[in-house]
Design an enzyme around this catalytic site. Structure first.
Site, PDB file in Angstrom:
ATOM      1  N   LYS A 268       6.351  48.204  -1.767  1.00 44.28           N
ATOM      2  CA  LYS A 268       6.722  49.614  -1.852  1.00 44.28           C
ATOM      3  C   LYS A 268       6.661  50.245  -0.466  1.00 44.28           C
ATOM      4  O   LYS A 268       5.609  50.247   0.175  1.00 44.28           O
ATOM      5  CB  LYS A 268       5.776  50.333  -2.808  1.00 44.28           C
ATOM      6  CG  LYS A 268       5.993  51.840  -2.915  1.00 44.28           C
ATOM      7  CD  LYS A 268       4.927  52.460  -3.820  1.00 44.28           C
ATOM      8  CE  LYS A 268       5.027  53.979  -3.858  1.00 44.28           C
ATOM      9  NZ  LYS A 268       3.933  54.577  -4.667  1.00 44.28           N
ATOM     10  N   ASP A 273       5.918  60.716   0.566  1.00 47.89           N
ATOM     11  CA  ASP A 273       6.057  61.013  -0.863  1.00 47.89           C
ATOM     12  C   ASP A 273       5.597  62.444  -1.145  1.00 47.89           C
ATOM     13  O   ASP A 273       4.401  62.732  -1.178  1.00 47.89           O
ATOM     14  CB  ASP A 273       5.232  60.019  -1.679  1.00 47.89           C
ATOM     15  CG  ASP A 273       5.298  60.297  -3.169  1.00 47.89           C
ATOM     16  OD1 ASP A 273       6.253  60.975  -3.605  1.00 47.89           O
ATOM     17  OD2 ASP A 273       4.411  59.813  -3.894  1.00 47.89           O
ATOM     18  N   LYS A 280       3.721  67.479  -5.433  1.00 43.59           N
ATOM     19  CA  LYS A 280       2.277  67.289  -5.359  1.00 43.59           C
ATOM     20  C   LYS A 280       1.614  68.553  -4.831  1.00 43.59           C
ATOM     21  O   LYS A 280       2.223  69.320  -4.082  1.00 43.59           O
ATOM     22  CB  LYS A 280       1.939  66.140  -4.399  1.00 43.59           C
ATOM     23  CG  LYS A 280       2.350  64.752  -4.821  1.00 43.59           C
ATOM     24  CD  LYS A 280       2.021  63.760  -3.717  1.00 43.59           C
ATOM     25  CE  LYS A 280       2.427  62.343  -4.077  1.00 43.59           C
ATOM     26  NZ  LYS A 280       1.553  61.749  -5.103  1.00 43.59           N
ATOM     27  N   ASP A 291       2.244  55.872   2.035  1.00 42.69           N
ATOM     28  CA  ASP A 291       2.714  55.326   0.765  1.00 42.69           C
ATOM     29  C   ASP A 291       3.616  54.110   0.975  1.00 42.69           C
ATOM     30  O   ASP A 291       4.179  53.587   0.021  1.00 42.69           O
ATOM     31  CB  ASP A 291       3.472  56.400  -0.025  1.00 42.69           C
ATOM     32  CG  ASP A 291       3.287  56.243  -1.527  1.00 42.69           C
ATOM     33  OD1 ASP A 291       2.369  55.513  -1.930  1.00 42.69           O
ATOM     34  OD2 ASP A 291       4.065  56.833  -2.284  1.00 42.69           O
ATOM     35  N   ASP A 350       7.197  61.838  -9.610  1.00 42.42           N
ATOM     36  CA  ASP A 350       6.226  61.202  -8.727  1.00 42.42           C
ATOM     37  C   ASP A 350       6.017  59.733  -9.099  1.00 42.42           C
ATOM     38  O   ASP A 350       5.124  59.077  -8.588  1.00 42.42           O
ATOM     39  CB  ASP A 350       4.893  61.961  -8.766  1.00 42.42           C
ATOM     40  CG  ASP A 350       4.076  61.749  -7.499  1.00 42.42           C
ATOM     41  OD1 ASP A 350       4.642  61.247  -6.508  1.00 42.42           O
ATOM     42  OD2 ASP A 350       2.876  62.078  -7.498  1.00 42.42           O
ATOM     43  N   GLU A 352       8.121  57.569  -8.284  1.00 41.70           N
ATOM     44  CA  GLU A 352       9.185  57.011  -7.440  1.00 41.70           C
ATOM     45  C   GLU A 352       8.945  55.561  -7.060  1.00 41.70           C
ATOM     46  O   GLU A 352       9.888  54.796  -6.832  1.00 41.70           O
ATOM     47  CB  GLU A 352       9.354  57.864  -6.175  1.00 41.70           C
ATOM     48  CG  GLU A 352       8.455  57.543  -5.008  1.00 41.70           C
ATOM     49  CD  GLU A 352       6.968  57.741  -5.273  1.00 41.70           C
ATOM     50  OE1 GLU A 352       6.146  57.029  -4.694  1.00 41.70           O
ATOM     51  OE2 GLU A 352       6.618  58.643  -6.083  1.00 41.70           O
ATOM     52  N   ARG A 354       7.736  52.944  -8.862  1.00 46.50           N
ATOM     53  CA  ARG A 354       8.290  51.996  -9.831  1.00 46.50           C
ATOM     54  C   ARG A 354       9.806  52.098  -9.899  1.00 46.50           C
ATOM     55  O   ARG A 354      10.493  51.123 -10.244  1.00 46.50           O
ATOM     56  CB  ARG A 354       7.635  52.204 -11.203  1.00 46.50           C
ATOM     57  CG  ARG A 354       7.961  53.497 -11.887  1.00 46.50           C
ATOM     58  CD  ARG A 354       6.883  53.884 -12.895  1.00 46.50           C
ATOM     59  NE  ARG A 354       5.685  54.359 -12.226  1.00 46.50           N
ATOM     60  CZ  ARG A 354       4.600  54.778 -12.877  1.00 46.50           C
ATOM     61  NH1 ARG A 354       4.573  54.771 -14.187  1.00 46.50           N
ATOM     62  NH2 ARG A 354       3.554  55.193 -12.225  1.00 46.50           N
TER      63      ARG A 354
END
Length: 358
Positions: A268, A273, A280, A291, A350, A352, A354
């Site tokens: 990933k 993010d 968030k 991230d 959020d 994102e 997966r």
């Protein structure tokens, strides 16, 4: 280069030839050992100094113990006791304590002595000590007028009292260095600012590094992913005006043609993010430039495979993107079609990670 600074020294070599700022002497201790004299070396005067220290502090000869003292005004001496039952975490913790002390003292030359250790004990300690040294040497990415030089970059000579141990582990040192360098690579990438390691900059760096490391490089950008109908990935990046996201494929192929065995890694790589439309809170958004650490680990592993020349192929797919918000951002209750043809209802933007990995 640490490969030039870290080296094995033949057992027959005279230690007096090189003045060391610090000596770390590691012993294997049997359960129930009570006689401290079994772990003492040097002149009678030096042994008496150690015995006085032990008596004063009532130290026991047991595995997991570290005893440090100034052997002379210019030399630090640490005696370390280990056995085969100590965990990797314990060995790393012990090495960290020693190395941080040596860094504080600003030592430049270290000798590591392996005394009566088995090959397995020697390998485990070398791994732990090199990991601690490389971590202490790591230079944090610097955002200022002038980059800071490495504050701690000592040389290390490793000596084993059993010549067969040094012979058996001659290649082990290189592996320990390569693995520790991989850890520092992940540290560096994760510490870069979000406006520095954007998807575009990340992809450019990977392309450049792949050429240096002898890795195969392929990039599937937004246009290519649109042609492939990779809707899950594309939904995450549709809020970005840069259109610089995509999937990087890094591949290592050992010499001798294609191998039947293949290790496949998926990482990933969200360079920042925000949470997307489901934004968030401030406290949870801080640090989201990290991230992408999963992709950094995958990259470090495929680089390690190339450097160590693993006997099987390794491929890493890095999903590199940012998860932004804006007028074009994907929203809860949107339904997108993934590359496989499956439809996905967005519940929370959020998620994102997966989505890009799918």
């Amino acid at each position: 280069m640490s490969k030039e600074r870290y080296k094995w020294v033949a057992t027959s070599a005279k230690s007096q030839e090189v003045p060391y700022d610090a000596v770390v002497s590691v012993y294997s201790v049997a359960k129930g050992t009570k006689d401290w004299k079994a772990f003492l070396s040097g002149t009678a005067a030096e042994q008496n100094e150690v015995l006085k220290l032990i008596k004063r502090k009532e130290l026991k000869p047991e595995a997991g113990a570290i005893h440090s003292f100034d052997k002379s005004p210019s030399q630090r001496f640490s005696r370390v006791l280990i056995d085969s039952t100590l965990s990797t975490f314990k060995l790393l913790s012990m090495s960290k304590d020693i190395v941080l002390n040596l860094r504080e003292l600003k030592v430049e030359r270290i000798q590591l002595q392996l005394n009566r250790l088995s090959s397995a004990e020697s390998a485990a300690w070398v791994d732990a000590f090199i990991s601690a040294l490389k971590a202490a040497e790591f230079v944090v990415p610097y955002y200022g007028d002038k980059p800071k030089p490495a504050a701690f970059a000592p040389s290390l000579d490793i000596r084993a009292d059993d010549s067969s141990v040094g012979k058996n582990l001659s290649g082990h040192l290189s592996r320990s260095i390569a693995e520790a360098d991989g850890t520092n690579l992940v540290r560096e990438l994760a510490m870069l600012a979000g406006n520095d390691l954007t998807p575009r900059h990340y992809v450019e760096r990977l392309k450049k590094d792949a050429a240096v490391e002898g890795l195969g490089f392929e990039f599937l950008g937004v246009k290519k992913l649109q042609q492939m109908k990779a809707g899950a990935f594309l939904s995450v990046v549709q809020a970005s005006d840069e259109h610089d996201a995509g999937i990087v494929k890094l591949s290592y192929q050992p010499a001798g043609g294609k191998q039947k065995k293949l290790l496949c890694l998926v990482g990933k790589g969200i360079t920042f993010d925000t949470g997307g439309t489901n934004l968030k809170g401030a406290a949870h958004m801080y640090g989201m430039h990290r991230d992408m650490a999963g992709s950094a680990v995958a990259y470090a592993l495929v680089r390690l495979a190339a450097r160590e020349k693993w006997p099987f192929a390794v491929t890493a797919y890095l999903a590199i993107a940012d998860n932004l918000t804006g007028a074009n951002a994907y929203r809860p209750n949107d339904v997108v079609t993934s590359l496989s043809g499956r439809t996905i209802e967005i519940v929370h933007t959020d998620a994102e990670g997966r989505m890009v990995l799918a």
